[in-house]
Design a protein around this motif. Structure first.
Motif, PDB file in Angstrom:
ATOM      1  N   THR A  77       0.826  -1.203   0.000  1.00 55.42           N
ATOM      2  CA  THR A  77       0.000   0.000   0.000  1.00 55.42           C
ATOM      3  C   THR A  77       0.865   1.259   0.000  1.00 55.42           C
ATOM      4  OG1 THR A  77      -1.778  -1.161   1.118  1.00 55.42           O
ATOM      5  CG2 THR A  77      -1.774   1.225   1.304  1.00 55.42           C
TER       6      THR A  77
ATOM      7  N   GLU B  84      -6.630   1.539  -0.671  1.00 60.36           N
ATOM      8  CA  GLU B  84      -6.928   0.411   0.199  1.00 60.36           C
ATOM      9  C   GLU B  84      -8.177   0.713   1.034  1.00 60.36           C
ATOM     10  OE1 GLU B  84      -4.019  -0.368   3.390  1.00 60.36           O
ATOM     11  OE2 GLU B  84      -4.187  -2.457   2.797  1.00 60.36           O
TER      12      GLU B  84
ATOM     13  N   ASP C 148      -5.760  -1.279  -5.124  1.00 59.31           N
ATOM     14  CA  ASP C 148      -5.262  -1.898  -3.892  1.00 59.31           C
ATOM     15  C   ASP C 148      -6.342  -2.827  -3.340  1.00 59.31           C
ATOM     16  OD1 ASP C 148      -3.698  -2.519  -1.739  1.00 59.31           O
ATOM     17  OD2 ASP C 148      -3.345  -0.447  -1.101  1.00 59.31           O
ATOM     18  N   GLU C 149      -6.127  -4.109  -3.481  1.00 61.58           N
ATOM     19  CA  GLU C 149      -7.075  -5.150  -3.063  1.00 61.58           C
ATOM     20  C   GLU C 149      -8.482  -4.939  -3.622  1.00 61.58           C
ATOM     21  OE1 GLU C 149      -6.755  -6.459   0.928  1.00 61.58           O
ATOM     22  OE2 GLU C 149      -4.647  -5.909   1.096  1.00 61.58           O
TER      23      GLU C 149
HETATM   24 MG   LIG Z   1      -2.125  -2.817   1.998  1.00 62.51          MG
END
Ligand SMILES: [Mg+2]
Ligand SMILES: Nc1ncnc2c1ncn2[C@@H]1O[C@H](COP(=O)(O)OP(=O)(O)OP(=O)(O)O)[C@@H](O)[C@H]1O
Lengths: 315, 244
Positions: free
Chosen positions: A44, A84, A160-161
């Motif tokens: 991140t 994130e 991010d994810e």
């Molecule tokens: Mg992360």
């Protein structure tokens, strides 16, 4: 053609602690890069520096020729970013929110409506467009975050994810979407779901403790697994000596067995050298006339590779 | 410019989608009405003007303006949307300015809702409307400088309560800087010009002259400098504290 995204010696220190420690990589148009690594590895933080949110302590990222430290606004124009946890303005509806993002990105008039419709359609949020974001479920929030990131059809997409919190159908949809968009973009996704790497990524980078510990195609990473080229079989009516017979074959190293009831046995036969041993193994099974219910060659197990790479470097 | 306006519009909408806006406006208008008609003795004094409303205004603003400003940055930092905002192609300066502008417009709307008082005094007598207009301008300028301070403080924390309390305290110091109590602390050792500088920083001194109907260039310069300095500090803080 030079790479659309170049990361050079990117470093971030928080006080004495080095979260990202000089990572380098380049990504060309058409590549989908998977960013892997254990919790706290620095994924991140690295993404935040590339997208211009955090100033790097050292090094830089260059997007389509623009250095993020010198031309942050240009870089932000070219990048779509899902932070994130997909933070969003809870008091707005997706429609208001996407309109705001379009305004800030200087998309207006008919273009704006078209961009919003298209992004909303691609990620399936049309039916919640007028419900306050704060009242949406987690998965829908994530989808609104993705819609925001793809709104301006960016050259570089950093997620991010992105599939965290999505149901299996939506995971599938998002992966399809990424595959569809991949050809004319650079896409970087971080994920903890290793199967995802196989399905969507053309390349994977593993980082641990802020440094790159592996960089390659998913197949190359899987090839590092001890399971690579191993043969898994499930048989019934096997005798106890089966494992020994298999072990005696040339090029076979280890054989692991486990009973699974009903007189069935599952075996994993590992090669002693990196070669395909399907032929000799199946021949042997035929000679012993055991009933083979299932047999396949393993490509390698990502989770095992991941564990090996990220734990050996820790100490 | 386009981005500043987009941010300003979003912030302004955010004020009106939360109950805060309505609570604020109701309290603001009710208290102003109350001071004008009751404490100020609008009827008893037999004089039709809005002096009492405008002399209460700095004190009302002392509590209400930090409440408007406290969420500007603290909320974004707390909810993580700061990351979203600052990775859009927006310069910190236009984000700071857009937010400030929204808060200022909102305070202006609240202030303009005191117009029934104005109608009443005009109905009761013959007030000097020039003075009243100057007072409204003075009120707006004061709101703007309080907001710049409040916004700056809001950028320092992710906690809105802290932003409110510290913001109000800083504004209070600026208001009080013309009082002997504060000045005496400096008189003993500081050079005369410094004491005068401190005295001239007081909101009340500049406000009083405007409310008397004299809009002096020096007072305008004062208010706009306060706004400029704190907006600039706001930009610096947002850049420095990003993600920390
Ligand atoms: Mg992360
Ligand atoms: N603002 C900050 N101040 C101090 N330390 C920080 C800050 N942000 C991140 N860190 C630290 O930097 C390290 C890397 O964090 P980061 O969030 O980048 O990890 P990650 O790889 O994204 O992990 P995860 O898989 O859990 O999301 C962590 O040890 C984290 O505690």
């Amino acid at each position: 053609m030079s790479d659309l995204l170049r990361v050079i010696g990117l470093t971030k220190k928080f006080g004495d602690f080095t979260a990202v420690d000089g990572i380098d990589f380049s990504v060309a148009r058409g590549e989908v890069l998977g960013f892997l690594g254990p919790n706290g590895a620095g994924k991140t933080t690295a993404m935040r520096m590339v997208t211009g949110f955090l100033p790097p302590t050292g090094g830089t990222a260059i997007v389509d020729g623009f250095d993020v430290r010198i031309h942050p606004i240009e870089v932000k124009r070219k990048v779509g970013y899902l932070p994130e946890g997909a933070p969003l303005y809870d008091d707005m509806t997706p429609s208001e929110f996407l309109t705001f993002v379009a305004n800030v990105r200087n998309i207006d008039g008919a273009d704006r409506d078209r961009a919003i419709d298209s992004a909303a359609g691609q990620i399936n949020i049309q039916h919640v467009m007028h419900q306050p974001i704060g009242t949406l479920s987690k998965g829908y929030k994530r989808r609104v975050g993705i819609a925001q990131a793809i709104l301006h059809n960016p050259d570089v997409l950093i997620l991010d994810e992105p599939t965290d919190g999505l149901d299996p159908n939506q995971k599938h949809e998002v992966r399809n979407l990424i595959n569809e968009m991949a050809s004319d973009k650079v896409i970087v996704i971080s994920t903890h779901i290793l199967e995802e790497v196989d399905v969507v990524c053309s390349r994977a980078i593993v980082i641990a403790n802020g440094t790159v510990v592996a960089d390659g195609k998913p197949l190359e990473l899987e090839a590092r697994s001890s399971f690579h080229n191993a043969v898994s079989v499930r048989v019934s009516g096997a005798t106890d000596s089966l494992a020994d017979k298999l072990r005696a074959l040339p090029m076979v190293g280890k054989v692991e067995t486990s009973k699974i009831g009903d007189g069935k046995v599952s075996l994993t036969v590992f090669p002693s050298r990196p070669v395909n041993i399907l032929e000799p193994v199946s021949e042997c099974l035929r000679e012993l006339s055991v009933t083979v219910e299932q047999i396949h060659v393993e490509r390698g197990r990502m989770d095992e590779v991941f564990r090996n790479i990220t734990t050996t470097t820790k100490s | 410019m386009v981005t500043t306006l987009a941010i300003c519009r979003r912030e302004l909408r955010a004020y009106f989608t939360t109950p805060l806006a309505y609570v604020f406006i109701v309290i603001f208008v009710a208290m102003n009405g109350a001071t004008a008609f009751f404490f100020g003795g609008l009827f008893d004094r037999g004089q039709a003007d809005m002096t009492s409303l405008f002399s209460m205004l700095p004190w009302l603003y002392l509590f209400l303006i930090p409440a408007v400003a406290m969420r500007l940055w603290a909320e974004e930092r707390k909810s993580g949307t700061l990351e979203l905002l600052m990775t859009l192609p927006v310069s910190t300066t236009s984000a700071v300015f857009g937010k400030f502008l929204a808060a200022w417009v909102f305070s202006g709307i609240a202030l303009s809702l005191t117009f029934p008082v104005w109608i009443t005094v005009n109905w009761l007598g013959n007030p000097d409307n020039g003075i009243i207009l100057a007072s409204y301008i003075g009120g707006l300028l004061m709101a703007g400088s309080y907001l710049a301070i409040g916004g700056f403080v809001s950028a320092l924390t992710r906690n809105q309560v802290i932003a409110f309390v510290v913001g109000a305290a800083v504004i209070f110091l600026f208001m009080m800087s013309s009082l002997d109590l504060i000045l005496a602390a400096f008189r003993g050792w500081a050079p005369i010009f410094l004491v005068e500088v401190i005295q001239s920083l007081s909101f009340l001194v500049h406000y009083d002259s405007i409310v008397r109907g004299v809009i002096d260039l020096r007072d305008l310069v004062f208010y706009f400098s306060i706004m400029g300095v704190f907006l600039f500090a706001n930009v610096v803080v947002v850049d420095q504290k990003r993600g920390a």
